[in-house]
Motif scaffolding. Sequence first.
Motif, PDB file in Angstrom:
ATOM      1  N   PHE A 136       0.824  -1.204   0.000  1.00  0.00           N
ATOM      2  CA  PHE A 136       0.000   0.000   0.000  1.00  0.00           C
ATOM      3  C   PHE A 136       0.867   1.267   0.000  1.00  0.00           C
ATOM      4  O   PHE A 136       0.579   2.241  -0.708  1.00  0.00           O
ATOM      5  CB  PHE A 136      -0.938  -0.005   1.210  1.00  0.00           C
ATOM      6  CG  PHE A 136      -1.498   1.341   1.493  1.00  0.00           C
ATOM      7  CD1 PHE A 136      -2.507   1.858   0.684  1.00  0.00           C
ATOM      8  CD2 PHE A 136      -1.001   2.117   2.515  1.00  0.00           C
ATOM      9  CE1 PHE A 136      -3.000   3.127   0.912  1.00  0.00           C
ATOM     10  CE2 PHE A 136      -1.490   3.379   2.750  1.00  0.00           C
ATOM     11  CZ  PHE A 136      -2.497   3.882   1.949  1.00  0.00           C
TER      12      PHE A 136
ATOM     13  N   ARG B  62       1.960   2.061  -3.455  1.00  0.00           N
ATOM     14  CA  ARG B  62       0.892   2.630  -4.295  1.00  0.00           C
ATOM     15  C   ARG B  62       0.686   4.096  -3.986  1.00  0.00           C
ATOM     16  O   ARG B  62       0.407   4.910  -4.863  1.00  0.00           O
ATOM     17  CB  ARG B  62      -0.426   1.878  -4.053  1.00  0.00           C
ATOM     18  CG  ARG B  62      -0.605   0.747  -5.016  1.00  0.00           C
ATOM     19  CD  ARG B  62      -1.899   0.052  -4.828  1.00  0.00           C
ATOM     20  NE  ARG B  62      -3.019   0.685  -5.517  1.00  0.00           N
ATOM     21  CZ  ARG B  62      -4.144   0.051  -5.779  1.00  0.00           C
ATOM     22  NH1 ARG B  62      -4.288  -1.206  -5.446  1.00  0.00           N
ATOM     23  NH2 ARG B  62      -5.136   0.673  -6.390  1.00  0.00           N
ATOM     24  N   HIS B  63       0.814   4.427  -2.704  1.00  0.00           N
ATOM     25  CA  HIS B  63       0.660   5.819  -2.290  1.00  0.00           C
ATOM     26  C   HIS B  63       1.744   6.691  -2.932  1.00  0.00           C
ATOM     27  O   HIS B  63       1.449   7.715  -3.565  1.00  0.00           O
ATOM     28  CB  HIS B  63       0.720   5.892  -0.759  1.00  0.00           C
ATOM     29  CG  HIS B  63       0.783   7.282  -0.217  1.00  0.00           C
ATOM     30  ND1 HIS B  63       1.955   7.879   0.175  1.00  0.00           N
ATOM     31  CD2 HIS B  63      -0.193   8.214  -0.030  1.00  0.00           C
ATOM     32  CE1 HIS B  63       1.700   9.104   0.597  1.00  0.00           C
ATOM     33  NE2 HIS B  63       0.407   9.340   0.483  1.00  0.00           N
TER      34      HIS B  63
ATOM     35  N   GLY C  37       1.381   6.760  -6.756  1.00  0.00           N
ATOM     36  CA  GLY C  37       0.218   7.550  -7.158  1.00  0.00           C
ATOM     37  C   GLY C  37       0.521   9.037  -7.158  1.00  0.00           C
ATOM     38  O   GLY C  37       0.155   9.768  -8.088  1.00  0.00           O
TER      39      GLY C  37
END
Lengths: 254, 95
Positions: free
Chosen positions: A142, A145-146, A149
Amino acid sequence: MTSPWNDGIREFVLAIADDEHLMGQQHAEWIGVAPFLEEDLAFCSIGQDELGHAATLYAIVAGDGDPDGIDDRTLDKLAFDPDPTRWRSAHLVEVATPGWAHALVRHWLYDAAEQVRWELVADSTLTPLAEASVRAEREEWFHRRHADGLLDALLPTADAGDRIRTALVDLFPLAVGLFTPVEGEAEAVATGVTAAPFDTRLPEWTDRVRQRFVVDSLPDGGKAPAGRTTRSDAFGPLLSRMREVLELDAAAIW
Amino acid sequence: MRRYEVFLKKDGKDEYRHAGSLDAPDDELALVLARETYLRRAEGDRLWLVDRNHLVIGPPEFVAPNADKPHRHNDGERIAERRRRLRDLGEKDAS
Protein backbone atom coordinates in the motif's frame (compact mmCIF):
# COMPACT_ATOMS: atom_id res chain seq x y z
CA MET A 1 14.49 -20.91 20.38
CA THR A 2 16.42 -22.48 17.51
CA SER A 3 16.96 -19.24 15.57
CA PRO A 4 20.58 -18.17 15.18
CA TRP A 5 21.75 -15.19 17.23
CA ASN A 6 25.09 -13.42 17.75
CA ASP A 7 26.45 -9.87 17.91
CA GLY A 8 26.67 -9.62 14.14
CA ILE A 9 23.04 -10.58 13.64
CA ARG A 10 22.09 -8.12 16.37
CA GLU A 11 23.80 -5.30 14.46
CA PHE A 12 22.08 -6.40 11.27
CA VAL A 13 18.57 -6.37 12.76
CA LEU A 14 19.23 -3.19 14.73
CA ALA A 15 20.11 -1.32 11.53
CA ILE A 16 16.77 -2.25 9.95
CA ALA A 17 14.93 -1.31 13.15
CA ASP A 18 16.62 2.09 13.38
CA ASP A 19 15.88 2.87 9.72
CA GLU A 20 12.22 1.95 10.16
CA HIS A 21 11.94 3.93 13.36
CA LEU A 22 13.48 7.14 12.06
CA MET A 23 11.61 6.90 8.75
CA GLY A 24 8.35 6.51 10.67
CA GLN A 25 9.24 9.44 12.89
CA GLN A 26 10.07 11.66 9.90
CA HIS A 27 6.83 10.81 8.07
CA ALA A 28 4.80 11.40 11.21
CA GLU A 29 6.23 14.91 11.54
CA TRP A 30 4.04 15.88 8.57
CA ILE A 31 0.92 15.63 10.67
CA GLY A 32 -1.04 18.83 10.38
CA VAL A 33 1.27 20.35 7.75
CA ALA A 34 1.07 18.03 4.71
CA PRO A 35 -0.23 19.70 1.53
CA PHE A 36 -3.86 18.66 2.08
CA LEU A 37 -5.90 16.95 4.76
CA GLU A 38 -6.23 13.52 3.19
CA GLU A 39 -2.51 13.38 2.46
CA ASP A 40 -1.77 14.46 5.99
CA LEU A 41 -3.69 11.43 7.30
CA ALA A 42 -2.22 9.02 4.77
CA PHE A 43 1.40 10.02 5.26
CA CYS A 44 1.20 9.87 9.05
CA SER A 45 -0.55 6.53 8.84
CA ILE A 46 2.28 5.19 6.71
CA GLY A 47 4.69 6.55 9.31
CA GLN A 48 2.73 4.71 11.97
CA ASP A 49 3.12 1.44 10.01
CA GLU A 50 6.89 1.98 9.88
CA LEU A 51 6.96 2.59 13.64
CA GLY A 52 5.09 -0.70 14.06
CA HIS A 53 7.75 -2.51 12.04
CA ALA A 54 10.43 -0.84 14.14
CA ALA A 55 8.75 -2.00 17.38
CA THR A 56 8.67 -5.59 16.11
CA LEU A 57 12.35 -5.44 15.16
CA TYR A 58 13.45 -3.79 18.42
CA ALA A 59 11.65 -6.59 20.28
CA ILE A 60 13.72 -9.14 18.34
CA VAL A 61 16.89 -7.24 19.27
CA ALA A 62 15.91 -6.81 22.92
CA GLY A 63 14.99 -10.50 23.25
CA ASP A 64 18.22 -11.77 21.59
CA GLY A 65 16.22 -13.16 18.68
CA ASP A 66 13.05 -13.98 20.62
CA PRO A 67 10.58 -11.07 20.77
CA ASP A 68 8.10 -12.85 23.06
CA GLY A 69 7.42 -11.09 26.33
CA ILE A 70 9.45 -7.95 25.59
CA ASP A 71 7.58 -5.04 27.21
CA ASP A 72 7.09 -1.51 25.92
CA ARG A 73 9.55 0.02 28.36
CA THR A 74 12.33 -2.20 27.07
CA LEU A 75 11.46 -1.17 23.50
CA ASP A 76 11.48 2.51 24.50
CA LYS A 77 14.95 2.14 25.97
CA LEU A 78 16.24 1.15 22.54
CA ALA A 79 14.00 3.46 20.51
CA PHE A 80 14.78 6.60 22.51
CA ASP A 81 18.34 5.82 23.56
CA PRO A 82 20.11 9.18 24.05
CA ASP A 83 23.53 7.64 23.31
CA PRO A 84 24.31 8.28 19.62
CA THR A 85 26.87 5.44 19.53
CA ARG A 86 24.09 2.86 19.94
CA TRP A 87 22.40 3.89 16.63
CA ARG A 88 22.87 2.19 13.25
CA SER A 89 20.52 4.26 11.07
CA ALA A 90 21.32 5.28 7.49
CA HIS A 91 21.85 9.00 6.96
CA LEU A 92 18.94 9.09 4.51
CA VAL A 93 16.44 8.66 7.34
CA GLU A 94 18.21 11.13 9.63
CA VAL A 95 18.30 14.24 7.45
CA ALA A 96 15.69 16.97 7.72
CA THR A 97 13.93 17.59 4.43
CA PRO A 98 13.48 21.16 3.19
CA GLY A 99 9.94 20.48 1.94
CA TRP A 100 7.25 18.16 0.75
CA ALA A 101 8.95 17.19 -2.54
CA HIS A 102 11.97 15.86 -0.64
CA ALA A 103 9.75 14.02 1.83
CA LEU A 104 7.87 12.37 -1.04
CA VAL A 105 11.01 11.39 -2.95
CA ARG A 106 12.59 9.98 0.20
CA HIS A 107 9.37 8.03 0.86
CA TRP A 108 9.60 6.41 -2.59
CA LEU A 109 13.38 5.77 -2.51
CA TYR A 110 13.20 4.30 0.96
CA ASP A 111 10.20 2.10 0.28
CA ALA A 112 11.70 0.74 -2.96
CA ALA A 113 14.85 -0.22 -1.05
CA GLU A 114 12.80 -1.57 1.82
CA GLN A 115 10.91 -3.87 -0.52
CA VAL A 116 14.19 -5.48 -1.55
CA ARG A 117 15.37 -5.64 2.04
CA TRP A 118 12.24 -7.43 3.29
CA GLU A 119 12.42 -9.84 0.33
CA LEU A 120 15.95 -10.83 1.38
CA VAL A 121 14.76 -11.86 4.84
CA ALA A 122 11.43 -13.41 3.79
CA ASP A 123 12.87 -16.92 4.34
CA SER A 124 15.14 -15.93 7.18
CA THR A 125 16.39 -18.62 9.55
CA LEU A 126 15.60 -16.06 12.25
CA THR A 127 11.90 -16.96 12.32
CA PRO A 128 10.54 -13.78 13.95
CA LEU A 129 12.30 -11.74 11.26
CA ALA A 130 10.73 -13.84 8.49
CA GLU A 131 7.32 -13.29 10.13
CA ALA A 132 7.95 -9.55 10.37
CA SER A 133 8.77 -9.55 6.66
CA VAL A 134 5.40 -11.08 5.73
CA ARG A 135 3.52 -8.58 7.87
CA ALA A 136 5.54 -5.63 6.56
CA GLU A 137 5.07 -6.56 2.91
CA ARG A 138 1.27 -6.53 3.35
CA GLU A 139 1.54 -2.89 4.39
CA GLU A 140 4.38 -1.88 2.10
CA TRP A 141 2.36 -2.81 -0.95
CA PHE A 142 0.00 0.00 0.00
CA HIS A 143 2.82 2.44 0.83
CA ARG A 144 4.25 1.97 -2.65
CA ARG A 145 0.89 2.63 -4.30
CA HIS A 146 0.66 5.82 -2.29
CA ALA A 147 4.11 7.08 -3.33
CA ASP A 148 3.66 5.96 -6.95
CA GLY A 149 0.22 7.55 -7.16
CA LEU A 150 1.56 10.91 -6.04
CA LEU A 151 4.56 10.75 -8.35
CA ASP A 152 2.34 9.75 -11.31
CA ALA A 153 0.24 12.84 -10.66
CA LEU A 154 3.05 15.29 -9.91
CA LEU A 155 6.01 14.34 -12.13
CA PRO A 156 4.38 15.48 -15.41
CA THR A 157 3.49 18.93 -14.03
CA ALA A 158 6.02 21.70 -14.55
CA ASP A 159 6.69 23.12 -11.10
CA ALA A 160 6.12 19.94 -9.08
CA GLY A 161 8.15 17.83 -11.52
CA ASP A 162 11.14 20.18 -11.19
CA ARG A 163 10.97 20.10 -7.41
CA ILE A 164 10.85 16.32 -7.42
CA ARG A 165 13.84 16.00 -9.76
CA THR A 166 15.81 18.45 -7.58
CA ALA A 167 14.94 16.37 -4.52
CA LEU A 168 16.09 13.22 -6.32
CA VAL A 169 19.50 14.76 -7.08
CA ASP A 170 19.83 15.81 -3.42
CA LEU A 171 18.70 12.53 -1.90
CA PHE A 172 19.95 9.84 -4.27
CA PRO A 173 23.52 9.68 -2.85
CA LEU A 174 22.10 9.34 0.67
CA ALA A 175 19.67 6.66 -0.47
CA VAL A 176 22.53 4.63 -1.93
CA GLY A 177 23.96 4.72 1.59
CA LEU A 178 21.07 2.50 2.70
CA PHE A 179 22.84 -0.37 0.93
CA THR A 180 26.19 0.13 2.67
CA PRO A 181 26.90 -3.13 4.49
CA VAL A 182 26.24 -2.95 8.18
CA GLU A 183 28.82 -4.57 10.40
CA GLY A 184 27.56 -8.06 11.03
CA GLU A 185 25.94 -8.50 7.63
CA ALA A 186 28.49 -11.19 6.73
CA GLU A 187 27.42 -13.18 9.78
CA ALA A 188 23.75 -12.64 8.93
CA VAL A 189 24.40 -14.05 5.45
CA ALA A 190 26.49 -16.95 6.78
CA THR A 191 23.73 -18.04 9.20
CA GLY A 192 20.91 -17.64 6.66
CA VAL A 193 19.33 -14.70 8.51
CA THR A 194 19.38 -12.88 5.18
CA ALA A 195 19.61 -14.44 1.73
CA ALA A 196 22.35 -12.17 0.37
CA PRO A 197 24.21 -8.92 1.07
CA PHE A 198 21.87 -5.94 0.61
CA ASP A 199 24.18 -4.23 -1.91
CA THR A 200 23.90 -7.15 -4.35
CA ARG A 201 20.46 -5.68 -5.12
CA LEU A 202 21.70 -2.10 -5.57
CA PRO A 203 21.82 -2.28 -9.41
CA GLU A 204 18.21 -3.50 -9.58
CA TRP A 205 17.04 -0.72 -7.26
CA THR A 206 19.01 1.87 -9.24
CA ASP A 207 17.30 0.74 -12.45
CA ARG A 208 13.93 1.15 -10.79
CA VAL A 209 14.87 4.69 -9.67
CA ARG A 210 15.85 5.56 -13.23
CA GLN A 211 12.57 4.26 -14.63
CA ARG A 212 10.42 5.81 -11.94
CA PHE A 213 11.83 9.31 -12.27
CA VAL A 214 12.53 9.02 -16.01
CA VAL A 215 16.16 10.11 -15.74
CA ASP A 216 19.11 8.85 -17.76
CA SER A 217 21.83 9.80 -15.33
CA LEU A 218 21.88 9.85 -11.58
CA PRO A 219 24.36 11.65 -9.34
CA ASP A 220 27.33 9.75 -8.00
CA GLY A 221 26.32 7.41 -5.20
CA GLY A 222 28.97 8.90 -2.95
CA LYS A 223 30.69 7.12 -0.14
CA ALA A 224 28.50 6.35 2.83
CA PRO A 225 30.46 5.90 6.05
CA ALA A 226 31.18 2.20 6.58
CA GLY A 227 29.35 0.19 9.18
CA ARG A 228 26.75 2.83 9.93
CA THR A 229 28.57 3.78 13.13
CA THR A 230 28.74 7.52 12.43
CA ARG A 231 25.77 9.84 12.75
CA SER A 232 24.92 12.70 10.42
CA ASP A 233 24.65 16.30 11.64
CA ALA A 234 20.88 15.99 11.47
CA PHE A 235 20.76 13.13 13.96
CA GLY A 236 21.18 15.22 17.13
CA PRO A 237 18.26 17.57 16.44
CA LEU A 238 16.08 14.63 15.32
CA LEU A 239 16.79 12.69 18.51
CA SER A 240 16.05 15.83 20.57
CA ARG A 241 12.67 16.17 18.87
CA MET A 242 11.93 12.52 19.55
CA ARG A 243 12.93 12.80 23.21
CA GLU A 244 11.28 16.17 23.80
CA VAL A 245 8.28 14.85 25.71
CA LEU A 246 10.31 12.23 27.60
CA GLU A 247 12.61 14.95 28.83
CA LEU A 248 9.83 17.22 30.06
CA ASP A 249 9.81 15.03 33.15
CA ALA A 250 12.59 12.45 33.35
CA ALA A 251 11.07 10.81 36.44
CA ALA A 252 7.61 10.25 34.94
CA ILE A 253 6.45 6.67 34.51
CA TRP A 254 4.93 6.00 31.05
CA MET B 1 -8.21 18.13 -7.37
CA ARG B 2 -11.46 16.28 -7.75
CA ARG B 3 -14.00 15.65 -5.05
CA TYR B 4 -15.14 12.11 -4.39
CA GLU B 5 -18.09 10.87 -2.34
CA VAL B 6 -17.18 7.86 -0.22
CA PHE B 7 -19.54 4.93 0.41
CA LEU B 8 -18.75 2.03 2.71
CA LYS B 9 -20.44 -1.30 3.26
CA LYS B 10 -19.90 -3.99 5.84
CA ASP B 11 -20.10 -7.58 4.61
CA GLY B 12 -23.61 -8.96 5.15
CA LYS B 13 -26.95 -7.44 4.29
CA ASP B 14 -26.22 -3.82 5.14
CA GLU B 15 -26.46 -1.41 2.26
CA TYR B 16 -23.69 0.97 1.17
CA ARG B 17 -23.77 4.08 3.31
CA HIS B 18 -22.38 7.50 2.65
CA ALA B 19 -19.31 8.01 4.85
CA GLY B 20 -18.15 11.45 3.69
CA SER B 21 -16.11 12.96 0.92
CA LEU B 22 -12.48 13.55 0.03
CA ASP B 23 -10.29 15.47 -2.38
CA ALA B 24 -7.83 13.65 -4.64
CA PRO B 25 -6.20 14.33 -8.02
CA ASP B 26 -7.29 11.04 -9.64
CA ASP B 27 -9.06 7.72 -9.07
CA GLU B 28 -5.96 5.80 -7.96
CA LEU B 29 -5.02 8.34 -5.30
CA ALA B 30 -8.66 8.65 -4.27
CA LEU B 31 -8.62 4.92 -3.48
CA VAL B 32 -5.37 5.17 -1.58
CA LEU B 33 -6.50 8.22 0.40
CA ALA B 34 -9.98 6.84 1.11
CA ARG B 35 -8.32 3.91 2.81
CA GLU B 36 -6.56 6.20 5.27
CA THR B 37 -9.32 8.73 5.67
CA TYR B 38 -12.29 6.40 6.15
CA LEU B 39 -11.02 2.85 6.67
CA ARG B 40 -8.22 3.18 9.23
CA ARG B 41 -10.19 1.19 11.77
CA ALA B 42 -11.76 -1.33 9.37
CA GLU B 43 -15.03 0.63 9.21
CA GLY B 44 -16.13 -1.24 6.09
CA ASP B 45 -15.34 -4.26 3.94
CA ARG B 46 -16.26 -2.70 0.62
CA LEU B 47 -15.65 0.74 -0.82
CA TRP B 48 -17.31 2.80 -3.53
CA LEU B 49 -15.96 6.13 -4.66
CA VAL B 50 -18.08 8.40 -6.82
CA ASP B 51 -16.59 11.38 -8.58
CA ARG B 52 -18.91 14.22 -7.62
CA ASN B 53 -18.91 15.41 -11.26
CA HIS B 54 -20.70 12.19 -12.17
CA LEU B 55 -23.60 12.74 -9.77
CA VAL B 56 -26.99 13.64 -11.23
CA ILE B 57 -28.21 16.37 -8.94
CA GLY B 58 -31.89 17.34 -8.59
CA PRO B 59 -32.39 21.10 -8.36
CA PRO B 60 -34.35 22.24 -5.27
CA GLU B 61 -37.27 23.63 -7.31
CA PHE B 62 -37.63 20.18 -8.86
CA VAL B 63 -37.63 18.42 -5.48
CA ALA B 64 -39.76 20.76 -3.33
CA PRO B 65 -43.36 20.83 -4.79
CA ASN B 66 -44.45 17.50 -3.30
CA ALA B 67 -44.38 18.93 0.21
CA ASP B 68 -48.12 19.90 0.03
CA LYS B 69 -49.61 16.42 -0.66
CA PRO B 70 -50.54 14.99 2.74
CA HIS B 71 -52.57 12.20 1.08
CA ARG B 72 -49.27 10.64 0.01
CA HIS B 73 -48.10 10.31 3.56
CA ASN B 74 -49.31 6.84 4.40
CA ASP B 75 -48.87 6.87 8.15
CA GLY B 76 -51.67 4.27 8.62
CA GLU B 77 -53.64 6.57 10.91
CA ARG B 78 -56.88 6.51 8.89
CA ILE B 79 -56.88 2.72 8.46
CA ALA B 80 -56.12 2.25 12.13
CA GLU B 81 -59.04 4.53 12.97
CA ARG B 82 -61.43 2.52 10.75
CA ARG B 83 -60.28 -0.79 12.27
CA ARG B 84 -60.74 0.56 15.78
CA ARG B 85 -64.30 1.60 14.89
CA LEU B 86 -65.15 -1.80 13.36
CA ARG B 87 -63.67 -3.64 16.33
CA ASP B 88 -65.76 -1.56 18.73
CA LEU B 89 -68.88 -2.30 16.66
CA GLY B 90 -68.08 -6.04 16.63
CA GLU B 91 -67.64 -6.11 20.39
CA LYS B 92 -71.05 -4.45 20.83
CA ASP B 93 -72.73 -7.04 18.53
CA ALA B 94 -71.22 -9.91 20.52
CA SER B 95 -72.48 -8.71 23.92
